[in-house]
Design a protein around this motif. Structure first.
Motif, short mmCIF file in Angstrom:
data_model
loop_
_atom_site.label_atom_id
_atom_site.label_comp_id
_atom_site.label_asym_id
_atom_site.label_seq_id
_atom_site.Cartn_x
_atom_site.Cartn_y
_atom_site.Cartn_z
N ALA A 221 37.73 39.01 14.79
CA ALA A 221 36.69 39.90 15.32
C ALA A 221 36.83 41.31 14.76
N ARG A 222 38.04 41.69 14.35
CA ARG A 222 38.27 43.07 13.92
C ARG A 222 38.57 43.20 12.43
N PHE A 223 39.10 42.14 11.82
CA PHE A 223 39.59 42.29 10.45
C PHE A 223 39.11 41.17 9.53
N PHE A 224 38.87 41.53 8.29
CA PHE A 224 38.63 40.54 7.24
C PHE A 224 39.98 40.00 6.78
N SER A 225 39.99 38.77 6.29
CA SER A 225 41.23 38.16 5.82
C SER A 225 40.92 37.19 4.68
N TYR A 226 41.48 37.45 3.53
CA TYR A 226 41.32 36.55 2.39
C TYR A 226 41.86 35.16 2.71
N ARG A 227 43.03 35.10 3.31
CA ARG A 227 43.64 33.80 3.59
C ARG A 227 42.85 33.04 4.64
N ARG A 228 42.38 33.71 5.67
CA ARG A 228 41.59 33.04 6.69
C ARG A 228 40.29 32.51 6.11
N ALA A 229 39.65 33.30 5.24
CA ALA A 229 38.41 32.85 4.59
C ALA A 229 38.68 31.64 3.70
N THR A 230 39.80 31.63 3.01
CA THR A 230 40.17 30.50 2.16
C THR A 230 40.39 29.25 2.99
N HIS A 231 41.11 29.37 4.09
CA HIS A 231 41.36 28.23 4.96
C HIS A 231 40.06 27.70 5.58
N ALA A 232 39.09 28.57 5.79
CA ALA A 232 37.81 28.17 6.38
C ALA A 232 36.84 27.62 5.33
N GLY A 233 37.22 27.68 4.06
CA GLY A 233 36.37 27.19 2.99
C GLY A 233 35.19 28.10 2.69
#
Length: 246
Positions: A221-233
């Motif tokens: 909700a507060r931060f962008f994340s390269y790794r989270r975006a990668t895991h989410a496809g």
């Protein structure tokens, strides 16, 4: 929506901020304050987001074209983006900025010398010495390590940063003290403490440093994340901005 700006008492009175994704004009996977001109977000939205940050900081943003290096430059013109990962100045009114999305945004300040710095320190840059190089560049402008205070802003925490054995090998090849920043994970995996490593490098350079203890991966909700975006496809990801000015 109002911008959310995290500040650090450790940096004292100097004007600075670690901006969260809240309050921006972007939508979709970039929803919020995406300040990454290199993202595939709408150009107009990114420009508006950056303009809002500049207004909040009181001047145009000076940044760099980040390449995960140990290169440091002095601020020149707002529209100049030299290939580097840190920027310094002793000029009042100049707003230094860096972009991150799991890597460490590091803001530095010497209140006696009137010198500031901003660094982007992912694992490659930290291992290559970008933090020490930033301190050195500040000292060339009158700062001293003992008078510099540094704050690491929102970054990926150890519990969310799983890596393989080749990652550990890369560190061992360059820094024999690195194993203390790796915890055992499942199988042959490890968990790397990026902010802990950043603090270690800064403190070893003689700088008084702290981390805000915000994890980019764990708070969507507060931060962008390269790794989270990668895991989410997801096809791309937003970039957070940190800024500082005298």
């Amino acid at each position: 929506m109002t911008l959310e700006i995290l500040t650090s008492d450790h940096l004292g009175p100097v004007r600075h901020g670690f901006f969260t994704r809240r309050g921006g004009a972007s939508s979709g996977i970039f929803e919020g304050l995406n300040c990454g001109t290199g993202s595939s977000d709408q150009t107009e939205a990114v420009a508006l987001n950056r303009a809002r940050v500049a207004e909040a900081m009181g001047g145009p943003l000076h940044g760099v074209h980040q390449v995960h290096s140990a290169e440091v430059v002095a601020a020149t013109e707002p529209d100049a983006h030299p290939r580097a990962d840190a920027i310094v100045t002793d000029r009042p009114g100049v707003v230094l900025s860096v972009l991150t999305a799991d890597c460490q945004p590091v803001l530095l300040y010497d209140d006696r010398a009137g010198v500031i710095g901003a660094a982007h320190a992912g694992w490659k840059g930290a291992l290559a010495g970008v933090l020490e190089a930033t301190v050195e560049a500040m000292c060339e402008r009158g700062a001293t390590p003992a008078n510099i205070r540094a704050t690491i802003g929102p970054t990926i925490s150890q519990r969310a940063y799983e890596v393989g054995p080749e990652f550990l090998d890369a560190f061992l090849a360059e820094d024999e003290r690195a194993p203390r920043f790796f915890a055992n994970g499942a199988g042959d995996r490890y968990h790397f403490d990026l902010p802990g490593y950043g603090l270690y490098r800064l403190r070893h350079a003689g700088v008084d440093a702290e981390w805000t203890r915000h994890c980019t991966y764990s708070d969507a909700a507060r931060f962008f994340s390269y790794r989270r975006a990668t895991h989410a496809g997801e096809a791309d990801y937003g970039r957070l901005i940190a800024a500082i000015t005298l």
